[in-house]
Design a protein around this motif. Structure first.
Motif, short mmCIF file in Angstrom:
data_model
loop_
_atom_site.label_atom_id
_atom_site.label_comp_id
_atom_site.label_asym_id
_atom_site.label_seq_id
_atom_site.Cartn_x
_atom_site.Cartn_y
_atom_site.Cartn_z
N MET A 1 0.81 -1.19 0.00
CA MET A 1 0.00 0.00 0.00
C MET A 1 0.86 1.26 0.00
SD MET A 1 -3.04 0.53 -0.30
CE MET A 1 -4.63 0.64 0.36
N ARG A 2 2.02 1.15 0.62
CA ARG A 2 2.92 2.29 0.69
C ARG A 2 3.44 2.68 -0.70
NH1 ARG A 2 7.71 2.61 4.99
NH2 ARG A 2 6.58 4.33 5.89
N GLU A 3 3.70 1.68 -1.54
CA GLU A 3 4.18 1.96 -2.90
C GLU A 3 3.11 2.66 -3.73
OE1 GLU A 3 5.77 -1.43 -4.85
OE2 GLU A 3 7.07 -1.94 -3.18
N LEU A 4 1.87 2.27 -3.55
CA LEU A 4 0.77 2.91 -4.27
C LEU A 4 0.67 4.38 -3.89
CD1 LEU A 4 -1.65 2.79 -6.17
CD2 LEU A 4 -3.02 2.09 -4.21
N LEU A 8 1.17 7.55 -6.41
CA LEU A 8 0.15 8.58 -6.61
C LEU A 8 0.70 9.97 -6.32
CD1 LEU A 8 -2.99 6.83 -5.12
CD2 LEU A 8 -2.49 7.29 -7.53
N ILE A 9 1.53 10.10 -5.31
CA ILE A 9 2.13 11.40 -5.01
C ILE A 9 3.04 11.84 -6.14
CG2 ILE A 9 3.80 12.56 -3.51
CD1 ILE A 9 2.56 10.95 -1.18
N ILE A 67 11.71 4.93 -15.92
CA ILE A 67 12.67 5.51 -14.97
C ILE A 67 12.16 5.35 -13.55
CG2 ILE A 67 13.67 7.70 -14.18
CD1 ILE A 67 13.91 8.45 -17.16
N TYR A 68 10.87 5.58 -13.34
CA TYR A 68 10.29 5.38 -12.00
C TYR A 68 10.50 3.95 -11.53
CZ TYR A 68 6.77 4.34 -8.53
OH TYR A 68 6.13 3.88 -7.41
N ARG A 69 10.21 3.01 -12.41
CA ARG A 69 10.33 1.60 -12.04
C ARG A 69 11.78 1.20 -11.80
NH1 ARG A 69 9.06 -3.26 -15.99
NH2 ARG A 69 9.63 -4.92 -14.59
N LEU A 70 12.68 1.77 -12.58
CA LEU A 70 14.09 1.41 -12.48
C LEU A 70 14.75 1.97 -11.22
CD1 LEU A 70 16.44 0.03 -14.00
CD2 LEU A 70 16.92 2.25 -15.01
N PHE A 71 14.51 3.24 -10.91
CA PHE A 71 15.25 3.90 -9.84
C PHE A 71 14.50 4.02 -8.53
CE2 PHE A 71 17.33 5.66 -13.64
CZ PHE A 71 18.61 5.21 -13.38
N LEU A 72 13.21 4.22 -8.56
CA LEU A 72 12.50 4.53 -7.32
C LEU A 72 11.90 3.31 -6.64
CD1 LEU A 72 10.72 7.82 -8.37
CD2 LEU A 72 12.83 7.52 -7.10
N ARG A 73 11.88 2.19 -7.29
CA ARG A 73 11.26 1.01 -6.70
C ARG A 73 12.23 0.13 -5.93
NH1 ARG A 73 6.75 -2.37 -9.69
NH2 ARG A 73 5.29 -1.98 -8.04
N ARG A 74 13.47 0.52 -5.82
CA ARG A 74 14.46 -0.31 -5.14
C ARG A 74 14.27 -0.37 -3.68
NH1 ARG A 74 20.06 0.44 -8.37
NH2 ARG A 74 19.20 -0.24 -10.32
#
Length: 74
Positions: A1-4, A8-9, A67-74
Motif C-alpha cells: 500500500m505504501r508503494e501505491l 500517486l504522489i 525511470i520510475y520503475r528502475l530507480f524509485l522502486r528499489r
C-alpha cells in the motif's frame, strides 16, 4: 500500500509540473502540429487527429514510468 501512495504522489507532482509547463506557453507553436498529425478540411467539415503528438506523449510517458520503475522502486 505504501508503494501505491508513493506512486500517486509522484504522479500528482508530475501532472502539476506538466500543467505549469504547458500553461506557461511551452509547445504552443508545435505541440499538436507535428508532421504526422492528420488534418482534413473540406468545406464545412474538418477532422483532426494528432497521431504524431499522441505517439510522442506516449513515448515520454513510457520513459518516465520506466525511470520510475528502475530507480524509485528499489
Amino acid at each position: 500500500m505504501r508503494e501505491l501512495g508513493r506512486f500517486l504522489i509522484l504522479t500528482g507532482i508530475a501532472l502539476v509540473v506538466a500543467g505549469l509547463v504547458l500553461s506557461s506557453g511551452f509547445g504552443r507553436g508545435w505541440l499538436g502540429r507535428l508532421p504526422g498529425d492528420i488534418r482534413i478540411e473540406k468545406g464545412n467539415f474538418s477532422f483532426y487527429f494528432p497521431l504524431a503528438t499522441c505517439l510522442l506523449l506516449s513515448f515520454l510517458l513510457t520513459v518516465a514510468l520506466w525511470i520510475y520503475r528502475l530507480f524509485l522502486r528499489r
